[in-house]
Design a protein around this motif. Structure first.
Motif, PDB file in Angstrom:
ATOM      1  N   VAL A 212      -8.057   1.680  -0.034  1.00  0.00           N
ATOM      2  CA  VAL A 212      -7.363   0.455  -0.424  1.00  0.00           C
ATOM      3  C   VAL A 212      -7.098  -0.398   0.807  1.00  0.00           C
ATOM      4  O   VAL A 212      -6.642   0.094   1.833  1.00  0.00           O
ATOM      5  CB  VAL A 212      -6.040   0.790  -1.155  1.00  0.00           C
ATOM      6  CG1 VAL A 212      -5.199  -0.435  -1.371  1.00  0.00           C
ATOM      7  CG2 VAL A 212      -6.340   1.468  -2.482  1.00  0.00           C
TER       8      VAL A 212
ATOM      9  N   VAL B 266      -4.728   5.735  -2.161  1.00  0.00           N
ATOM     10  CA  VAL B 266      -4.867   4.536  -1.338  1.00  0.00           C
ATOM     11  C   VAL B 266      -5.865   4.734  -0.193  1.00  0.00           C
ATOM     12  O   VAL B 266      -5.898   3.941   0.735  1.00  0.00           O
ATOM     13  CB  VAL B 266      -3.491   4.060  -0.794  1.00  0.00           C
ATOM     14  CG1 VAL B 266      -2.580   3.625  -1.923  1.00  0.00           C
ATOM     15  CG2 VAL B 266      -2.830   5.137   0.053  1.00  0.00           C
TER      16      VAL B 266
ATOM     17  N   TYR C 272      -0.818   6.586  -6.497  1.00  0.00           N
ATOM     18  CA  TYR C 272      -2.170   6.033  -6.507  1.00  0.00           C
ATOM     19  C   TYR C 272      -2.874   6.455  -5.224  1.00  0.00           C
ATOM     20  O   TYR C 272      -2.252   6.521  -4.167  1.00  0.00           O
ATOM     21  CB  TYR C 272      -2.140   4.500  -6.616  1.00  0.00           C
ATOM     22  CG  TYR C 272      -1.903   4.030  -8.020  1.00  0.00           C
ATOM     23  CD1 TYR C 272      -2.967   3.781  -8.884  1.00  0.00           C
ATOM     24  CD2 TYR C 272      -0.619   3.859  -8.505  1.00  0.00           C
ATOM     25  CE1 TYR C 272      -2.752   3.374 -10.184  1.00  0.00           C
ATOM     26  CE2 TYR C 272      -0.389   3.450  -9.805  1.00  0.00           C
ATOM     27  CZ  TYR C 272      -1.456   3.212 -10.640  1.00  0.00           C
ATOM     28  OH  TYR C 272      -1.244   2.815 -11.936  1.00  0.00           O
TER      29      TYR C 272
ATOM     30  N   ALA D 242      -7.679  -1.329  -7.535  1.00  0.00           N
ATOM     31  CA  ALA D 242      -6.692  -0.248  -7.545  1.00  0.00           C
ATOM     32  C   ALA D 242      -6.445   0.275  -8.958  1.00  0.00           C
ATOM     33  O   ALA D 242      -5.858   1.335  -9.133  1.00  0.00           O
ATOM     34  CB  ALA D 242      -5.375  -0.727  -6.931  1.00  0.00           C
TER      35      ALA D 242
ATOM     36  N   LEU E   6       2.118   1.738  -3.485  1.00  0.00           N
ATOM     37  CA  LEU E   6       1.091   2.314  -4.355  1.00  0.00           C
ATOM     38  C   LEU E   6       0.984   3.819  -4.135  1.00  0.00           C
ATOM     39  O   LEU E   6       0.865   4.590  -5.088  1.00  0.00           O
ATOM     40  CB  LEU E   6      -0.261   1.643  -4.104  1.00  0.00           C
ATOM     41  CG  LEU E   6      -0.378   0.189  -4.556  1.00  0.00           C
ATOM     42  CD1 LEU E   6      -1.709  -0.396  -4.098  1.00  0.00           C
ATOM     43  CD2 LEU E   6      -0.227   0.080  -6.065  1.00  0.00           C
ATOM     44  N   SER E   7       1.049   4.235  -2.882  1.00  0.00           N
ATOM     45  CA  SER E   7       1.005   5.659  -2.570  1.00  0.00           C
ATOM     46  C   SER E   7       2.202   6.377  -3.186  1.00  0.00           C
ATOM     47  O   SER E   7       2.053   7.450  -3.778  1.00  0.00           O
ATOM     48  CB  SER E   7       0.973   5.862  -1.057  1.00  0.00           C
ATOM     49  OG  SER E   7       0.953   7.231  -0.743  1.00  0.00           O
TER      50      SER E   7
ATOM     51  N   THR F 184      -8.811  -5.294  -1.811  1.00  0.00           N
ATOM     52  CA  THR F 184      -8.793  -4.501  -3.035  1.00  0.00           C
ATOM     53  C   THR F 184      -8.053  -5.253  -4.132  1.00  0.00           C
ATOM     54  O   THR F 184      -6.917  -5.679  -3.936  1.00  0.00           O
ATOM     55  CB  THR F 184      -8.092  -3.144  -2.799  1.00  0.00           C
ATOM     56  OG1 THR F 184      -8.760  -2.452  -1.743  1.00  0.00           O
ATOM     57  CG2 THR F 184      -8.089  -2.292  -4.052  1.00  0.00           C
TER      58      THR F 184
ATOM     59  N   ILE G  74       0.835  -1.207   0.000  1.00  0.00           N
ATOM     60  CA  ILE G  74       0.000   0.000   0.000  1.00  0.00           C
ATOM     61  C   ILE G  74       0.872   1.261   0.000  1.00  0.00           C
ATOM     62  O   ILE G  74       0.592   2.223  -0.726  1.00  0.00           O
ATOM     63  CB  ILE G  74      -0.990  -0.023   1.183  1.00  0.00           C
ATOM     64  CG1 ILE G  74      -2.010  -1.162   0.967  1.00  0.00           C
ATOM     65  CG2 ILE G  74      -1.691   1.321   1.341  1.00  0.00           C
ATOM     66  CD1 ILE G  74      -2.910  -1.452   2.158  1.00  0.00           C
TER      67      ILE G  74
END
Length: 89
Positions: free
Chosen positions: A24, A21, A19, A35, A14-15, A28, A11
């Motif tokens: 999330v 989150v 993205y 996502a 992704l941040s 997910t 996660i």
């Protein structure tokens, strides 16, 4: 290494990849229904995880990531770590 720690790293990655989150979690999906990672972003996420944990995903496995949840991906990484640890004993 616990699934929770790996999931948190995913996660955070992704941040870092810009993205959102906010909503999330473990359930997910990585692909379009969740996502919404495209193949290039999935490849980048895989590389980040591989670099962090020293595990490898071949091309066939990388294509399957789109259908996995973040929790399933974290579990797959944890299982590889456990296998590597058991093999190293």
């Amino acid at each position: 290494m616990s699934d929770d720690e790996i999931r948190e790293f995913i996660i955070q990655s992704l941040s870092a990849m810009n993205y959102d989150v906010t909503d999330v979690g473990a359930d997910t999906l990585l692909g379009p229904a969740g996502a919404d990672l495209e193949s290039l972003a999935l490849a980048e996420l895989s590389v980040r995880v591989e670099d962090q944990y020293g595990v490898r995903f071949d091309d066939d496995e990388a294509e399957k990531l789109v259908a996995m949840t973040i929790g399933e991906f974290a579990r797959a990484v944890a299982e590889r770590l456990e296998s590597a640890s058991a093999a190293g004993r």
